[in-house]
Write a protein that holds these residues in place. Structure first.
Motif, PDB file in Angstrom:
ATOM      1  N   PHE A 113      13.846  11.530   9.410  1.00 45.53           N
ATOM      2  CA  PHE A 113      12.495  11.888   9.839  1.00 45.53           C
ATOM      3  C   PHE A 113      11.659  10.625   9.787  1.00 45.53           C
ATOM      4  CE2 PHE A 113       8.251  13.625   9.781  1.00 45.53           C
ATOM      5  CZ  PHE A 113       8.352  14.766  10.564  1.00 45.53           C
ATOM      6  N   HIS A 114      11.037  10.269  10.916  1.00 46.53           N
ATOM      7  CA  HIS A 114      10.276   9.024  11.009  1.00 46.53           C
ATOM      8  C   HIS A 114       8.785   9.303  11.189  1.00 46.53           C
ATOM      9  CE1 HIS A 114      13.820   6.259  12.426  1.00 46.53           C
ATOM     10  NE2 HIS A 114      14.156   7.046  11.421  1.00 46.53           N
ATOM     11  N   LEU A 115       7.999   8.529  10.494  1.00 48.87           N
ATOM     12  CA  LEU A 115       6.559   8.525  10.695  1.00 48.87           C
ATOM     13  C   LEU A 115       6.122   7.080  10.924  1.00 48.87           C
ATOM     14  CD1 LEU A 115       5.345  10.765   7.710  1.00 48.87           C
ATOM     15  CD2 LEU A 115       5.211  11.393  10.117  1.00 48.87           C
ATOM     16  N   ILE A 116       5.245   6.877  11.878  1.00 50.35           N
ATOM     17  CA  ILE A 116       4.555   5.599  11.989  1.00 50.35           C
ATOM     18  C   ILE A 116       3.134   5.872  11.506  1.00 50.35           C
ATOM     19  CG2 ILE A 116       3.821   3.693  13.460  1.00 50.35           C
ATOM     20  CD1 ILE A 116       6.830   3.954  13.254  1.00 50.35           C
ATOM     21  N   VAL A 117       2.790   5.286  10.362  1.00 46.63           N
ATOM     22  CA  VAL A 117       1.469   5.531   9.790  1.00 46.63           C
ATOM     23  C   VAL A 117       0.652   4.240   9.827  1.00 46.63           C
ATOM     24  CG1 VAL A 117       2.364   7.339   8.277  1.00 46.63           C
ATOM     25  CG2 VAL A 117       2.206   5.002   7.416  1.00 46.63           C
ATOM     26  N   ASP A 131      -6.889   8.906   4.365  1.00 51.40           N
ATOM     27  CA  ASP A 131      -7.089   7.513   4.792  1.00 51.40           C
ATOM     28  C   ASP A 131      -5.890   6.960   5.551  1.00 51.40           C
ATOM     29  OD1 ASP A 131      -5.509   7.564   2.516  1.00 51.40           O
ATOM     30  OD2 ASP A 131      -6.235   5.620   1.792  1.00 51.40           O
ATOM     31  N   ILE A 132      -4.936   7.824   5.872  1.00 43.34           N
ATOM     32  CA  ILE A 132      -3.778   7.429   6.671  1.00 43.34           C
ATOM     33  C   ILE A 132      -3.884   8.076   8.051  1.00 43.34           C
ATOM     34  CG2 ILE A 132      -1.307   7.868   7.004  1.00 43.34           C
ATOM     35  CD1 ILE A 132      -0.810   7.278   4.166  1.00 43.34           C
ATOM     36  N   LYS A 133      -3.622   7.287   9.075  1.00 42.11           N
ATOM     37  CA  LYS A 133      -3.603   7.812  10.442  1.00 42.11           C
ATOM     38  C   LYS A 133      -2.153   7.885  10.914  1.00 42.11           C
ATOM     39  CE  LYS A 133      -5.375   6.927  15.117  1.00 42.11           C
ATOM     40  NZ  LYS A 133      -6.178   5.986  15.955  1.00 42.11           N
ATOM     41  N   ASN A 176       0.840  -1.196   0.000  1.00 41.06           N
ATOM     42  CA  ASN A 176       0.000   0.000   0.000  1.00 41.06           C
ATOM     43  C   ASN A 176       0.880   1.252   0.000  1.00 41.06           C
ATOM     44  OD1 ASN A 176      -1.485   2.289   1.209  1.00 41.06           O
ATOM     45  ND2 ASN A 176      -3.134   0.827   1.566  1.00 41.06           N
ATOM     46  N   MET A 177       1.883   1.287   0.882  1.00 44.25           N
ATOM     47  CA  MET A 177       2.756   2.455   0.971  1.00 44.25           C
ATOM     48  C   MET A 177       3.675   2.562  -0.237  1.00 44.25           C
ATOM     49  SD  MET A 177       1.938   4.270   3.491  1.00 44.25           S
ATOM     50  CE  MET A 177       3.334   5.382   3.372  1.00 44.25           C
ATOM     51  N   VAL A 207       2.952   1.046   9.468  1.00 47.92           N
ATOM     52  CA  VAL A 207       4.138   0.984   8.615  1.00 47.92           C
ATOM     53  C   VAL A 207       5.068   2.111   9.048  1.00 47.92           C
ATOM     54  CG1 VAL A 207       5.063   1.133   6.269  1.00 47.92           C
ATOM     55  CG2 VAL A 207       2.836   0.051   6.665  1.00 47.92           C
ATOM     56  N   GLU A 208       6.321   1.796   9.237  1.00 44.19           N
ATOM     57  CA  GLU A 208       7.291   2.833   9.577  1.00 44.19           C
ATOM     58  C   GLU A 208       7.814   3.461   8.291  1.00 44.19           C
ATOM     59  OE1 GLU A 208      10.929   3.221  12.629  1.00 44.19           O
ATOM     60  OE2 GLU A 208      11.366   1.939  10.916  1.00 44.19           O
ATOM     61  N   VAL A 209       7.773   4.781   8.236  1.00 42.78           N
ATOM     62  CA  VAL A 209       8.285   5.529   7.083  1.00 42.78           C
ATOM     63  C   VAL A 209       9.493   6.337   7.533  1.00 42.78           C
ATOM     64  CG1 VAL A 209       7.752   7.206   5.275  1.00 42.78           C
ATOM     65  CG2 VAL A 209       5.947   5.699   6.149  1.00 42.78           C
ATOM     66  N   GLN A 210      10.641   6.100   6.900  1.00 39.72           N
ATOM     67  CA  GLN A 210      11.841   6.876   7.178  1.00 39.72           C
ATOM     68  C   GLN A 210      12.146   7.735   5.958  1.00 39.72           C
ATOM     69  OE1 GLN A 210      14.949   4.073   8.073  1.00 39.72           O
ATOM     70  NE2 GLN A 210      14.046   3.455  10.026  1.00 39.72           N
ATOM     71  N   ILE A 211      12.385   9.015   6.186  1.00 40.83           N
ATOM     72  CA  ILE A 211      12.684   9.931   5.088  1.00 40.83           C
ATOM     73  C   ILE A 211      14.012  10.615   5.408  1.00 40.83           C
ATOM     74  CG2 ILE A 211      11.762  11.756   3.605  1.00 40.83           C
ATOM     75  CD1 ILE A 211       9.031  11.283   4.943  1.00 40.83           C
ATOM     76  N   ARG A 212      14.967  10.481   4.517  1.00 38.34           N
ATOM     77  CA  ARG A 212      16.300  11.042   4.766  1.00 38.34           C
ATOM     78  C   ARG A 212      17.013  11.323   3.452  1.00 38.34           C
ATOM     79  NH1 ARG A 212      18.649   5.279   6.918  1.00 38.34           N
ATOM     80  NH2 ARG A 212      17.186   5.748   8.594  1.00 38.34           N
ATOM     81  N   THR A 213      18.119  12.022   3.518  1.00 33.09           N
ATOM     82  CA  THR A 213      18.910  12.283   2.319  1.00 33.09           C
ATOM     83  C   THR A 213      19.848  11.109   2.052  1.00 33.09           C
ATOM     84  OG1 THR A 213      20.738  13.359   3.490  1.00 33.09           O
ATOM     85  CG2 THR A 213      18.878  14.763   2.805  1.00 33.09           C
TER      86      THR A 213
END
Length: 211
Positions: free
Chosen positions: A129-133, A108-110, A26-27, A148-154
């Motif tokens: 930067f971490h998001l747990i969605v 539709d994402i929490k 899904n992600m 789902v853990e989302v990690q965003i980085r350079t």
């Protein structure tokens, strides 16, 4: 000593992992939509590449064990939020907020948890930067919501994090102070490199606009 689930719990966990793979898919689809939009409808695409993974049963068992939880499929579902994980690698640090904001605004994402290790790096120097969605999975007779853990980085941050993980594993989380200090110094240099590369990009954009 190997940390393993019992055969019964392992069978239950395998069923759950099918659903976590669906949540991850899904992600991945959402990420791919962003890549296509940026690539074809905007001037530039801030996303360099995306990595995705579902933890193995062995990795899940070890994490539960380290945290003092019984090795059950239920504990894996309720106590761990990073069984499914996706990592978005951006060109520049300023792009991280842009990508994170997209998921924050999707109806539709929490958002279960948000961790900003950019403005407040970990003691080790780790930046990301971490998001747990929580995303919906639509089954034949029900809807399941999974994290789902989302990690965003350079790319520079990802390079540092990958090497730090290997070094930490080598020392079994008991690194000498000199290594810890060197890793912190490298993290600071990488953060400065990110800033300089962004400045170069800004100068290049201004120069192109004036032509």
């Amino acid at each position: 000593m190997a940390i393993l689930f019992s055969p019964r719990e392992f069978a239950d966990l395998k069923k759950d992992l099918v659903l976590f793979k669906c949540a991850l898919k899904n992600m991945e689809t959402r990420m791919d939509t962003l890549v296509q939009e940026f690539a074809h409808l905007h001037e530039s695409n801030p996303i360099e590449h995306v990595k995705a993974r579902v933890k193995t049963p062995e990795s899940i068992a070890q994490k539960l064990y380290r945290r003092g939880f019984a090795l059950t499929a239920e504990n894996a579902r309720t106590q761990l939020t990073d069984i499914a994980g996706i990592r978005c690698i951006c060109s520049y640090a300023r792009d991280i907020g842009t990508i994170a904001d997209v998921f924050v605004r999707q109806p539709d994402i929490k958002i279960l948890k948000m961790r900003d290790y950019l403005t407040k790096p970990k003691v080790s120097g780790y930046r990301s930067f971490h998001l747990i969605v929580e995303v919906p999975i639509y089954l034949t007779d029900s809807t399941v919501h999974l994290p789902v853990e989302v990690q965003i980085r350079t790319q520079a941050m990802d390079f540092w994090a990958s090497l730090e993980h290997k070094v930490r594993y080598k020392y079994n989380d008991d690194m000498p102070e000199s290594i810890i200090r060197s890793l912190w110094e490298c993290a600071e240099k990488i953060a400065e490199l990110d800033r300089q590369m962004f400045q170069i990009q800004d100068i290049a954009n201004l120069t192109r606009q004036r032509k």
